[in-house]
Design a protein around this motif. Structure first.
Motif, short mmCIF file in Angstrom:
data_model
loop_
_atom_site.label_atom_id
_atom_site.label_comp_id
_atom_site.label_asym_id
_atom_site.label_seq_id
_atom_site.Cartn_x
_atom_site.Cartn_y
_atom_site.Cartn_z
N ASP A 13 0.84 -1.20 0.00
CA ASP A 13 0.00 0.00 0.00
C ASP A 13 0.88 1.25 0.00
O ASP A 13 0.57 2.22 -0.70
CB ASP A 13 -0.92 0.01 1.22
CG ASP A 13 -2.13 -0.89 1.07
OD1 ASP A 13 -2.46 -1.28 -0.08
OD2 ASP A 13 -2.76 -1.21 2.09
N GLN A 34 -8.28 -2.38 -4.40
CA GLN A 34 -7.98 -3.13 -3.18
C GLN A 34 -8.84 -2.71 -2.00
O GLN A 34 -9.08 -3.52 -1.10
CB GLN A 34 -6.52 -2.96 -2.80
CG GLN A 34 -5.58 -3.69 -3.72
CD GLN A 34 -4.11 -3.49 -3.32
OE1 GLN A 34 -3.78 -2.61 -2.52
NE2 GLN A 34 -3.25 -4.30 -3.90
N HIS A 35 -9.31 -1.46 -1.97
CA HIS A 35 -9.93 -0.95 -0.74
C HIS A 35 -11.36 -0.45 -0.88
O HIS A 35 -11.98 -0.12 0.13
CB HIS A 35 -9.06 0.18 -0.17
CG HIS A 35 -7.68 -0.29 0.19
ND1 HIS A 35 -7.43 -1.11 1.27
CD2 HIS A 35 -6.48 -0.07 -0.41
CE1 HIS A 35 -6.14 -1.36 1.33
NE2 HIS A 35 -5.53 -0.75 0.32
N ARG A 38 -14.06 -2.31 1.27
CA ARG A 38 -13.96 -2.04 2.71
C ARG A 38 -14.59 -0.68 3.03
O ARG A 38 -15.33 -0.54 4.01
CB ARG A 38 -12.48 -2.04 3.12
CG ARG A 38 -12.26 -1.61 4.56
CD ARG A 38 -10.81 -1.64 4.93
NE ARG A 38 -10.33 -3.01 4.85
CZ ARG A 38 -9.10 -3.34 4.51
NH1 ARG A 38 -8.21 -2.44 4.21
NH2 ARG A 38 -8.73 -4.61 4.47
N VAL A 39 -14.32 0.31 2.20
CA VAL A 39 -14.87 1.65 2.41
C VAL A 39 -16.40 1.62 2.26
O VAL A 39 -17.12 2.17 3.09
CB VAL A 39 -14.23 2.67 1.44
CG1 VAL A 39 -14.97 4.00 1.46
CG2 VAL A 39 -12.77 2.87 1.78
N THR A 78 -4.50 1.52 5.66
CA THR A 78 -5.88 1.14 5.96
C THR A 78 -6.42 1.90 7.18
O THR A 78 -7.60 2.24 7.22
CB THR A 78 -6.02 -0.38 6.18
OG1 THR A 78 -5.07 -0.79 7.18
CG2 THR A 78 -5.79 -1.14 4.90
N THR A 79 -5.56 2.18 8.14
CA THR A 79 -5.97 2.96 9.31
C THR A 79 -6.31 4.38 8.89
O THR A 79 -7.32 4.94 9.30
CB THR A 79 -4.85 2.98 10.37
OG1 THR A 79 -4.55 1.63 10.73
CG2 THR A 79 -5.25 3.77 11.60
N LEU A 81 -7.15 5.38 5.88
CA LEU A 81 -8.34 5.31 5.03
C LEU A 81 -9.60 5.14 5.87
O LEU A 81 -10.63 5.77 5.60
CB LEU A 81 -8.21 4.16 4.04
CG LEU A 81 -9.36 3.94 3.06
CD1 LEU A 81 -9.57 5.18 2.17
CD2 LEU A 81 -9.09 2.71 2.20
N HIS A 82 -9.52 4.32 6.91
CA HIS A 82 -10.66 4.11 7.80
C HIS A 82 -11.07 5.42 8.47
O HIS A 82 -12.24 5.79 8.49
CB HIS A 82 -10.31 3.05 8.86
CG HIS A 82 -11.42 2.76 9.80
ND1 HIS A 82 -12.38 1.81 9.55
CD2 HIS A 82 -11.75 3.30 11.00
CE1 HIS A 82 -13.23 1.77 10.55
NE2 HIS A 82 -12.87 2.66 11.44
N THR A 85 -12.67 7.74 6.02
CA THR A 85 -14.03 7.29 5.72
C THR A 85 -15.00 7.68 6.82
O THR A 85 -16.07 8.24 6.55
CB THR A 85 -14.06 5.76 5.49
OG1 THR A 85 -13.14 5.42 4.45
CG2 THR A 85 -15.45 5.28 5.13
#
Length: 188
Positions: A13, A34-35, A38-39, A78-79, A81-82, A85
């Motif tokens: 990533d 890839q993400h 999840r979003v 990912t953290t 991005l979370h 979001t």
């Protein structure tokens, strides 16, 4: 401009973020691939509306595109991005005038009984669908706190900061959400 010859084939990533921030559209496309599920899933759980979740997923990735250069890599992508979001969904609520129900500090329930809802891995598909349906029926404030705490794992202190409410309000909202879910699931 750093280009990844075959974006995503073995690229981390962090490598994709660096390449996308440098202008590599294929790297950004790979990050999206890839993400995006999840979003979307997070948006759907917080909003309870698939169409809105799709719209906000697109808005999140527009924000990702704009802010990739500000990603420092201090945490996992990912953290970051979370958090982006969750913030985007909360901004949606603020723009739409959706307010969390305010309760007094007396509504603070220190001894909250843990419910079977927290162990959703062991329940049947029918029960999962019933639970998802019940969550969508919660008032927006209850649903937001429930998703952030019981599904996403945020602590009340973090929720308090995210939503700009007291810790007691966060605990009260969660308690009320759980009680309402019990009522809704008992009817099924």
């Amino acid at each position: 401009m750093t280009m990844i010859a075959e974006p995503g084939l073995g690229a981390t990533d962090i490598e994709l973020v660096k390449a996308a921030a440098a202008g590599d559209s294929a790297a950004f496309e790979r990050l999206y691939e890839q993400h995006h599920r999840r979003v979307f899933s997070l948006c759907l759980r917080m909003l309870g509306n698939a169409t809105l979740a799709e719209d906000l997923t697109q808005e999140v990735f527009l924000q990702v595109f704009r802010k990739l250069g500000s990603f420092r890599g201090d945490s996992a992508f990912t953290t970051w991005l979370h958090r982006l979001t969750v913030n985007q969904v909360l901004m949606h609520f603020r723009k739409r005038g959706v307010k969390l129900e305010q309760t007094s500090e007396e509504g603070d329930f220190a001894n909250v009984i843990e419910t079977p809802l927290q162990s959703t891995r062991r329940i049947s598909m029918v029960d999962k669908l019933a639970l998802e349906d019940a969550i969508t029926q919660l008032p927006p404030g209850y649903r937001t706190v429930f998703v952030l705490h019981d599904i996403e794992g945020y602590e009340h202190e973090e929720i308090s900061g995210l939503l700009d409410v007291s810790i007691g309000t966060s605990k009260s909202q969660l308690h009320k959400a759980r009680m309402r879910l019990r009522e809704l699931l008992a009817k099924k």
